[in-house]
Motif scaffolding. Structure first.
Motif, PDB file in Angstrom:
ATOM      1  N   SER A   1      -0.203   0.091   5.173  1.00  0.00           N
ATOM      2  CA  SER A   1       0.981  -0.762   5.057  1.00  0.00           C
ATOM      3  C   SER A   1       1.783  -0.709   6.358  1.00  0.00           C
ATOM      4  N   PRO A   2       2.073  -1.868   6.963  1.00  0.00           N
ATOM      5  CA  PRO A   2       2.899  -1.876   8.180  1.00  0.00           C
ATOM      6  C   PRO A   2       4.326  -1.391   7.934  1.00  0.00           C
ATOM      7  N   LYS A   3       4.802  -1.520   6.675  1.00  0.00           N
ATOM      8  CA  LYS A   3       6.142  -1.064   6.310  1.00  0.00           C
ATOM      9  C   LYS A   3       6.081  -0.256   5.021  1.00  0.00           C
ATOM     10  N   LYS A   4       7.020   0.687   4.860  1.00  0.00           N
ATOM     11  CA  LYS A   4       7.170   1.392   3.590  1.00  0.00           C
ATOM     12  C   LYS A   4       8.161   0.605   2.723  1.00  0.00           C
ATOM     13  N   PRO A   5       8.019   0.671   1.390  1.00  0.00           N
ATOM     14  CA  PRO A   5       8.886  -0.132   0.523  1.00  0.00           C
ATOM     15  C   PRO A   5      10.372   0.148   0.733  1.00  0.00           C
ATOM     16  N   ALA A   6      11.144  -0.939   0.865  1.00  0.00           N
ATOM     17  CA  ALA A   6      12.586  -0.830   1.098  1.00  0.00           C
ATOM     18  C   ALA A   6      13.404  -1.491  -0.014  1.00  0.00           C
TER      19      ALA A   6
ATOM     20  N   HIS B   1       0.824  -1.218   0.000  1.00  0.00           N
ATOM     21  CA  HIS B   1       0.000   0.000   0.000  1.00  0.00           C
ATOM     22  C   HIS B   1       0.857   1.267   0.000  1.00  0.00           C
ATOM     23  N   GLY B   2       2.148   1.097   0.176  1.00  0.00           N
ATOM     24  CA  GLY B   2       3.099   2.189  -0.037  1.00  0.00           C
ATOM     25  C   GLY B   2       3.329   3.132   1.112  1.00  0.00           C
ATOM     26  N   GLU B   3       2.293   3.425   1.881  1.00  0.00           N
ATOM     27  CA  GLU B   3       2.391   4.407   2.968  1.00  0.00           C
ATOM     28  C   GLU B   3       1.770   3.835   4.237  1.00  0.00           C
ATOM     29  N   LEU B   4       2.315   4.223   5.376  1.00  0.00           N
ATOM     30  CA  LEU B   4       1.788   3.741   6.657  1.00  0.00           C
ATOM     31  C   LEU B   4       0.320   4.152   6.828  1.00  0.00           C
TER      32      LEU B   4
ATOM     33  N   HIS C   1       3.923  -1.875  -5.347  1.00  0.00           N
ATOM     34  CA  HIS C   1       3.057  -0.789  -4.871  1.00  0.00           C
ATOM     35  C   HIS C   1       2.536   0.036  -6.046  1.00  0.00           C
ATOM     36  N   MET C   2       3.429   0.369  -6.983  1.00  0.00           N
ATOM     37  CA  MET C   2       3.021   1.196  -8.111  1.00  0.00           C
ATOM     38  C   MET C   2       2.036   0.456  -9.023  1.00  0.00           C
ATOM     39  N   ALA C   3       2.265  -0.831  -9.220  1.00  0.00           N
ATOM     40  CA  ALA C   3       1.336  -1.633 -10.029  1.00  0.00           C
ATOM     41  C   ALA C   3      -0.031  -1.713  -9.361  1.00  0.00           C
ATOM     42  N   ASP C   4      -0.044  -1.932  -8.055  1.00  0.00           N
ATOM     43  CA  ASP C   4      -1.296  -2.025  -7.305  1.00  0.00           C
ATOM     44  C   ASP C   4      -2.043  -0.694  -7.342  1.00  0.00           C
TER      45      ASP C   4
END
Length: 220
Positions: free
Chosen positions: A166-171, A159-162, A179-182
């Protein structure tokens, strides 16, 4: 016939699923391939439910076959990203795409209700999906621990953002791509559904909370 009283995808469900299986055949890494096939090839009950499930209560893909259509849409975008940026690990990205929303099969009840379940309200599809995958990964002999963590991270961060759940941001780059595809598939499908449900004669459709904008048809 369910289509007579339940909203259903306007695309052929069996054809979409065969196309999805084509993406699975491209996955080379043996542990990821085994994990994917455990669900999408060997588990006939999962396959049946996956084909029939929606991807949301409302907003986008909230119809029978919606989860399949959304997942396939994401895989097609992931294919473009991986071709354009070969540094992306295609096996990891495809596997994450296939599993990113499977938790929705528990989060949202089957039709005709298509509403949030208790676990959907209390846990959400990201956590539910991670629990499923963790159990299945433990059942696959020799599954590399770091690979398992990378796959779970993609799903946790999709989901990209807390603030968007999303529990985590993309790392890692694959998590950014997922995230971008979703985001692309869900937003453009939501816009398509808004256009299709609005009155034909109006150019301006009105303010929409998803896009935080007054929306219009493309007429010139």
């Amino acid at each position: 016939v369910p289509q007579d009283y339940i909203p259903v995808s306007d695309k052929n469900i069996e054809e979409m699923f065969q196309e999805l299986l084509g993406f699975i055949k491209e996955i080379q890494e043996p542990h990821l391939r085994a994990l994917v096939e455990k669900y999408y090839v060997e588990d006939t009950n999962f396959v049946k439910r996956f084909k029939e499930h929606s991807a949301a209560k409302s907003v986008h893909h909230s119809f029978m076959g919606g989860l399949l259509e959304h997942t396939l849409g994401i895989l097609k975008l992931c294919q473009v990203y991986a071709s354009q940026y070969p540094i992306i690990n295609r096996d990891l990205l495809y596997t994450a795409g296939l599993f990113h929303d499977v938790g929705k099969m528990v989060e949202i009840s089957d039709f005709p209700e298509n509403d949030y379940t208790d676990d959907g309200q209390l846990l959400g599809h990201i956590i539910i999906g991670i629990e499923w995958l963790s159990k299945s990964i433990r059942e696959i002999n020799g599954f590399p621990p770091r690979l398992a963590s990378l796959l779970k991270h993609c799903i946790l961060a999709h989901h990209g953002e807390l603030e968007f759940g999303s529990p985590k941001k993309p790392a890692i780059i694959e998590a950014v791509a997922l995230h971008m595809a979703d985001n692309t598939d869900s937003k453009l499908m939501a816009f398509k559904e808004i256009l299709e449900s609005a009155e034909e004669k109006t150019d301006w459709i009105g303010y929409n909370r998803i896009f935080e904008s007054n929306l219009s048809r493309t007429k010139f």
